[in-house]
Design a protein around this motif. Structure first.
Motif, mmCIF file in Angstrom:
data_model
loop_
_atom_site.group_PDB
_atom_site.id
_atom_site.type_symbol
_atom_site.label_atom_id
_atom_site.label_comp_id
_atom_site.label_asym_id
_atom_site.label_seq_id
_atom_site.Cartn_x
_atom_site.Cartn_y
_atom_site.Cartn_z
ATOM 1 N N PRO A 1 49.600 56.546 60.055
ATOM 2 C CA PRO A 1 48.851 56.476 61.319
ATOM 3 C C PRO A 1 48.386 55.050 61.606
ATOM 4 O O PRO A 1 47.931 54.336 60.721
ATOM 5 C CB PRO A 1 47.667 57.406 61.091
ATOM 6 N N ALA A 2 48.533 54.641 62.845
ATOM 7 C CA ALA A 2 48.118 53.298 63.259
ATOM 8 C C ALA A 2 46.744 53.319 63.919
ATOM 9 O O ALA A 2 46.169 52.270 64.162
ATOM 10 C CB ALA A 2 49.140 52.712 64.215
ATOM 11 N N LEU A 3 46.234 54.500 64.202
ATOM 12 C CA LEU A 3 44.943 54.615 64.860
ATOM 13 C C LEU A 3 44.139 55.724 64.190
ATOM 14 O O LEU A 3 44.636 56.821 63.978
ATOM 15 C CB LEU A 3 45.129 54.950 66.349
ATOM 16 N N LEU A 4 42.910 55.380 63.852
ATOM 17 C CA LEU A 4 41.998 56.359 63.260
ATOM 18 C C LEU A 4 40.840 56.578 64.219
ATOM 19 O O LEU A 4 40.293 55.629 64.775
ATOM 20 C CB LEU A 4 41.472 55.861 61.911
ATOM 21 N N ILE A 5 40.480 57.827 64.415
ATOM 22 C CA ILE A 5 39.373 58.182 65.294
ATOM 23 C C ILE A 5 38.139 58.466 64.434
ATOM 24 O O ILE A 5 38.188 59.266 63.510
ATOM 25 C CB ILE A 5 39.718 59.429 66.138
ATOM 26 N N ASP A 6 37.040 57.810 64.761
ATOM 27 C CA ASP A 6 35.776 58.043 64.064
ATOM 28 C C ASP A 6 35.169 59.334 64.618
ATOM 29 O O ASP A 6 34.735 59.388 65.768
ATOM 30 C CB ASP A 6 34.831 56.869 64.284
ATOM 31 N N THR A 7 35.145 60.379 63.810
ATOM 32 C CA THR A 7 34.667 61.683 64.281
ATOM 33 C C THR A 7 33.156 61.709 64.484
ATOM 34 O O THR A 7 32.645 62.639 65.098
ATOM 35 C CB THR A 7 35.059 62.797 63.284
ATOM 36 N N GLN A 8 32.450 60.688 63.997
ATOM 37 C CA GLN A 8 31.007 60.633 64.173
ATOM 38 C C GLN A 8 30.576 59.698 65.297
ATOM 39 O O GLN A 8 29.387 59.549 65.562
ATOM 40 C CB GLN A 8 30.345 60.209 62.850
ATOM 41 N N ALA A 9 31.537 59.091 65.969
ATOM 42 C CA ALA A 9 31.217 58.180 67.075
ATOM 43 C C ALA A 9 30.805 58.987 68.304
ATOM 44 O O ALA A 9 31.337 60.079 68.550
ATOM 45 C CB ALA A 9 32.417 57.313 67.408
ATOM 46 N N PRO A 10 29.877 58.458 69.102
ATOM 47 C CA PRO A 10 29.495 59.148 70.341
ATOM 48 C C PRO A 10 30.679 59.200 71.315
ATOM 49 O O PRO A 10 31.546 58.333 71.315
ATOM 50 C CB PRO A 10 28.380 58.273 70.905
ATOM 51 N N TYR B 1 37.015 59.743 59.363
ATOM 52 C CA TYR B 1 38.073 59.134 60.169
ATOM 53 C C TYR B 1 39.289 60.048 60.208
ATOM 54 O O TYR B 1 39.866 60.387 59.186
ATOM 55 C CB TYR B 1 38.443 57.769 59.604
ATOM 56 N N MET B 2 39.663 60.449 61.407
ATOM 57 C CA MET B 2 40.784 61.358 61.608
ATOM 58 C C MET B 2 41.977 60.544 62.131
ATOM 59 O O MET B 2 41.873 59.864 63.158
ATOM 60 C CB MET B 2 40.400 62.427 62.639
ATOM 61 N N PRO B 3 43.112 60.575 61.431
ATOM 62 C CA PRO B 3 44.274 59.815 61.895
ATOM 63 C C PRO B 3 44.878 60.435 63.152
ATOM 64 O O PRO B 3 44.930 61.651 63.296
ATOM 65 C CB PRO B 3 45.247 59.889 60.724
ATOM 66 N N LEU B 4 45.288 59.579 64.064
ATOM 67 C CA LEU B 4 45.970 60.045 65.265
ATOM 68 C C LEU B 4 47.421 60.316 64.897
ATOM 69 O O LEU B 4 48.123 59.434 64.400
ATOM 70 C CB LEU B 4 45.890 58.990 66.367
ATOM 71 N N THR B 5 47.857 61.523 65.103
ATOM 72 C CA THR B 5 49.202 61.921 64.673
ATOM 73 C C THR B 5 50.015 62.452 65.837
ATOM 74 O O THR B 5 50.664 63.482 65.735
ATOM 75 C CB THR B 5 49.114 62.994 63.574
ATOM 76 N N GLY B 6 49.995 61.761 66.964
ATOM 77 C CA GLY B 6 50.702 62.237 68.144
ATOM 78 C C GLY B 6 52.159 61.842 68.212
ATOM 79 O O GLY B 6 52.858 62.189 69.137
ATOM 80 N N HIS B 7 52.643 61.108 67.221
ATOM 81 C CA HIS B 7 54.048 60.703 67.238
ATOM 82 C C HIS B 7 54.642 60.890 65.841
ATOM 83 O O HIS B 7 53.978 61.342 64.924
ATOM 84 C CB HIS B 7 54.186 59.261 67.725
ATOM 85 N N ASP B 8 55.888 60.531 65.661
ATOM 86 C CA ASP B 8 56.609 60.838 64.422
ATOM 87 C C ASP B 8 56.402 59.830 63.298
ATOM 88 O O ASP B 8 57.094 59.894 62.288
ATOM 89 C CB ASP B 8 58.104 60.953 64.711
#
Length: 69
Positions: free
Chosen positions: A15-24, A4-11
Protein backbone atom coordinates in the motif's frame (compact mmCIF):
# COMPACT_ATOMS: atom_id res chain seq x y z
CA UNK A 1 -8.39 -2.25 14.89
CA UNK A 2 -5.04 -0.89 13.70
CA UNK A 3 -4.57 2.85 13.82
CA UNK A 4 -3.36 3.00 10.21
CA UNK A 5 -5.46 1.26 7.59
CA UNK A 6 -3.79 0.64 4.20
CA UNK A 7 -5.66 1.80 1.13
CA UNK A 8 -6.20 -1.28 -0.99
CA UNK A 9 -8.23 -0.01 -3.93
CA UNK A 10 -5.89 -1.32 -6.60
CA UNK A 11 -3.85 -4.45 -7.36
CA UNK A 12 -0.60 -3.33 -5.72
CA UNK A 13 0.61 -5.61 -2.95
CA UNK A 14 2.39 -2.80 -1.08
CA UNK A 15 0.00 0.00 0.00
CA UNK A 16 1.21 3.48 -0.90
CA UNK A 17 -1.35 5.28 1.24
CA UNK A 18 -2.30 4.68 4.85
CA UNK A 19 -5.42 6.18 6.40
CA UNK A 20 -5.23 7.26 10.04
CA UNK A 21 -8.41 5.78 11.53
CA UNK A 22 -8.19 8.14 14.51
CA UNK A 23 -7.95 11.34 12.46
CA UNK A 24 -10.97 13.68 12.48
CA UNK A 25 -13.16 13.52 9.38
CA UNK A 26 -12.48 17.15 8.44
CA UNK A 27 -8.74 16.44 8.36
CA UNK A 28 -9.26 13.35 6.18
CA UNK A 29 -11.54 15.35 3.89
CA UNK A 30 -8.99 18.17 3.56
CA UNK A 31 -6.23 15.68 2.76
CA UNK A 32 -8.37 13.99 0.10
CA UNK A 33 -9.36 17.34 -1.42
CA UNK A 34 -5.69 18.37 -1.56
CA UNK A 35 -4.71 15.16 -3.36
CA UNK A 36 -7.55 15.59 -5.87
CA UNK A 37 -6.54 19.22 -6.54
CA UNK A 38 -2.92 18.19 -7.05
CA UNK A 39 -3.85 15.50 -9.58
CA UNK A 40 -6.27 17.85 -11.35
CA UNK A 41 -3.57 20.51 -11.69
CA UNK A 42 -1.10 17.92 -12.99
CA UNK A 43 -3.56 16.70 -15.63
CA UNK A 44 -4.39 20.27 -16.68
CA UNK A 45 -0.68 21.02 -16.99
CA UNK A 46 -0.12 17.95 -19.20
CA UNK A 47 -3.10 18.88 -21.38
CA UNK A 48 -1.87 22.48 -21.70
CA UNK A 49 1.59 21.28 -22.75
CA UNK A 50 0.04 19.10 -25.44
CA UNK A 51 -1.94 22.11 -26.67
CA UNK A 52 1.26 24.16 -26.82
CA UNK A 53 3.03 21.42 -28.80
CA UNK A 54 0.18 21.21 -31.31
CA UNK A 55 -0.05 24.97 -31.81
CA UNK A 56 3.71 25.37 -32.14
CA UNK A 57 3.84 22.62 -34.77
CA UNK A 58 1.12 24.28 -36.84
CA UNK A 59 2.86 27.65 -36.60
CA UNK A 60 -0.11 29.36 -34.97
CA UNK A 61 0.02 31.34 -31.78
CA UNK A 62 -3.26 30.97 -29.93
CA UNK A 63 -2.10 31.21 -26.35
CA UNK A 64 -4.57 33.93 -25.36
CA UNK A 65 -7.46 31.89 -26.77
CA UNK A 66 -6.29 28.71 -25.00
CA UNK A 67 -5.85 30.47 -21.66
CA UNK A 68 -9.25 32.14 -21.81
CA UNK A 69 -11.26 29.36 -23.09
Amino acid sequence: MNRYMPLTGHDCTIPALLIDTQAPLDVLHDAAAHRIRAVTQLLENIAFRETLKKTSKSGEIRLSHELNG
